[in-house]
Design a protein around this motif. Structure first.
Motif, PDB file in Angstrom:
ATOM      1  N   ASP A 104       0.826  -1.202   0.000  1.00  0.00           N
ATOM      2  CA  ASP A 104       0.000   0.000   0.000  1.00  0.00           C
ATOM      3  C   ASP A 104       0.863   1.256   0.000  1.00  0.00           C
ATOM      4  N   LEU A 105       1.924   1.228   0.800  1.00  0.00           N
ATOM      5  CA  LEU A 105       2.826   2.381   0.905  1.00  0.00           C
ATOM      6  C   LEU A 105       3.433   2.704  -0.460  1.00  0.00           C
ATOM      7  N   ALA A 106       3.858   1.657  -1.146  1.00  0.00           N
ATOM      8  CA  ALA A 106       4.457   1.859  -2.471  1.00  0.00           C
ATOM      9  C   ALA A 106       3.440   2.463  -3.432  1.00  0.00           C
ATOM     10  N   GLN A 107       2.202   1.955  -3.293  1.00  0.00           N
ATOM     11  CA  GLN A 107       1.131   2.441  -4.172  1.00  0.00           C
ATOM     12  C   GLN A 107       0.840   3.932  -3.918  1.00  0.00           C
ATOM     13  N   GLY A 149       8.096  17.296   5.963  1.00  0.00           N
ATOM     14  CA  GLY A 149       9.043  17.400   7.073  1.00  0.00           C
ATOM     15  C   GLY A 149       8.908  16.228   8.015  1.00  0.00           C
ATOM     16  N   GLN A 150       7.661  15.863   8.318  1.00  0.00           N
ATOM     17  CA  GLN A 150       7.422  14.718   9.216  1.00  0.00           C
ATOM     18  C   GLN A 150       7.929  13.423   8.592  1.00  0.00           C
ATOM     19  N   LEU A 163       2.689   5.333   6.152  1.00  0.00           N
ATOM     20  CA  LEU A 163       1.567   5.137   5.222  1.00  0.00           C
ATOM     21  C   LEU A 163       0.509   6.215   5.436  1.00  0.00           C
ATOM     22  N   GLU A 164       0.239   6.481   6.703  1.00  0.00           N
ATOM     23  CA  GLU A 164      -0.784   7.474   7.025  1.00  0.00           C
ATOM     24  C   GLU A 164      -0.364   8.868   6.514  1.00  0.00           C
ATOM     25  N   LEU A 165       0.888   9.223   6.718  1.00  0.00           N
ATOM     26  CA  LEU A 165       1.386  10.525   6.262  1.00  0.00           C
ATOM     27  C   LEU A 165       1.338  10.626   4.736  1.00  0.00           C
ATOM     28  N   TRP A 166       1.744   9.570   4.073  1.00  0.00           N
ATOM     29  CA  TRP A 166       1.721   9.590   2.601  1.00  0.00           C
ATOM     30  C   TRP A 166       0.289   9.689   2.086  1.00  0.00           C
TER      31      TRP A 166
END
Lengths: 189, 178
Positions: A104-107, A149-150, A163-166
């Motif tokens: 999911d992160l990559a996506q 920044g985060q 993942l949440e930040l992205w």
């Protein structure tokens, strides 16, 4: 007087007769004629005319062979399709692929990159926007910068937080695209 | 029975690839000898035709495994004989043997009858007895080979041959007297 049995005669014919049978044969005309009759009978058996089938069975044999070949082909085709479906399944639900969070992160990162490209396009850069939209753009860009920044300070191991930040970044980027590309072009019209 | 059983190597090679025309060529070459063997062993023509069909289905299936050792007819004949013997076993239609164990030696030997009489006499034998007589005396199988194919002992094969010949002798004597 004891005569040769059929076993004795058959053994004599096969040159396997006992000593007694061979001796008896020399002395007994009846047993000699029996042996001769046996030879004749076998010769006549061999001379019997060949029998042929009343009907031609080739058509049935051929039909069965062809049907069997078709069945095999269908089985093979079904097997191939099952194998192809299996392979596709493995590719889609690849058990060797990264765990879902990583995938999911990559996506999400890919989505974010695509939005970045969209925003950097010349047609998006040079649009005329209203003052209200300009303020909104500035606000969104600030928020995105905050998230960046985060993300820069995030540990790689904290996958869920990343993942949440992205996801938040993508959400903000989408809004930014809406304002800078879609609304601006409307204004342009 | 004189039938040409010569088959060209080219035909066999083509048949091995599954060429239906070549397989038909083999069928045409061996149709009569296979049927004749089955018909001589089995009681009725329909069973013999079934054996003919089963034999050639087996030939089609297994021709790829035929290595060319020995004459092709020997290989086909082995399949046909096995199928015919299997039919006898499967259907368990063996008639009760009513053979006379003695040869009747001591009385004058009867004249051996004409073909028709011998044909008829053969039909009076049990299927097992007829199979042993035909395979041993005409096809040239040994008692060991017959025993193996029938799943019996060598002495069983020998005893069947002796009993069947005794029976034939008796039947032909009756024919001759008639």
């Amino acid at each position: 007087m004891t005569h040769c049995t059929m076993d004795d005669l058959l053994a004599l014919r096969a040159n396997e007769g006992s000593v007694w049978a061979r001796k008896h044969l020399e002395a007994c005309e009846l047993c000699r004629s029996e042996l001769e009759a046996l030879y004749q009978r076998v010769a006549q058996l061999k001379a019997l005319p060949a029998r042929s089938p009343a009907r031609d069975r080739w058509a049935e044999i051929r039909g069965t062979v062809v049907a069997e070949r078709h069945r095999k082909r269908r089985r093979w085709a079904a097997w191939s399709m099952a194998a192809a479906a299996g392979i596709a399944g493995v590719l889609v639900f690849n058990p060797f692929s990264p765990p879902p969070a990583k995938a999911d992160l990559a996506q999400v990162k890919a989505q974010s990159a695509a939005l970045d490209i969209q925003l950097q396009a010349p047609e998006a850069e040079g649009r005329v926007v209203s003052g209200r939209d300009a303020a909104l753009i500035a606000q969104l860009e600030d928020q995105i910068a905050q998230i960046d920044g985060q993300l820069a300070n995030q540990q790689a191991a904290q996958m869920d937080a990343q993942l949440e930040l992205w996801q938040q970044r993508v959400h903000l980027m989408n809004q930014l695209v809406q304002v800078r590309v879609v609304r601006a072009s409307y204004v342009g019209l | 029975m004189t039938i040409s059983l010569a088959v060209s190597d080219v035909l066999v090679a083509r048949a091995k690839t599954g060429d239906l025309e070549a397989l038909e060529g083999l069928y045409r070459a061996f149709e009569t000898p296979v049927y004749n063997l089955a018909r001589r062993i089995l009681k009725n023509a329909e069973d013999a035709e079934d054996v003919l069909q089963e034999t050639f289905l087996e030939v089609v299936k297994s021709i790829g495994a035929y290595r060319g050792d020995g004459h092709l007819w020997g290989w086909v004949r082995q399949i046909a004989a096995s199928k015919a013997l299997m039919k006898i076993r499967r259907e368990n239609v063996r008639a009760a043997d009513e053979f006379d164990e003695t040869t009747g030696a001591g009385s004058p030997a009867p004249l051996v009858g004409v073909n028709l009489d011998l044909e008829r006499a053969l039909e009076h034998l049990s299927e097992t007895g007829r199979a042993v007589v035909w395979m041993h005396d005409v096809e040239g199988y040994t008692h060991e080979e017959i025993a193996e194919m029938m799943g019996k002992t060598v002495s069983f094969s020998k005893s069947q041959l002796a009993r069947s010949h005794a029976r034939l002798r008796k039947l032909l004597a009756v024919e001759a007297e008639a």
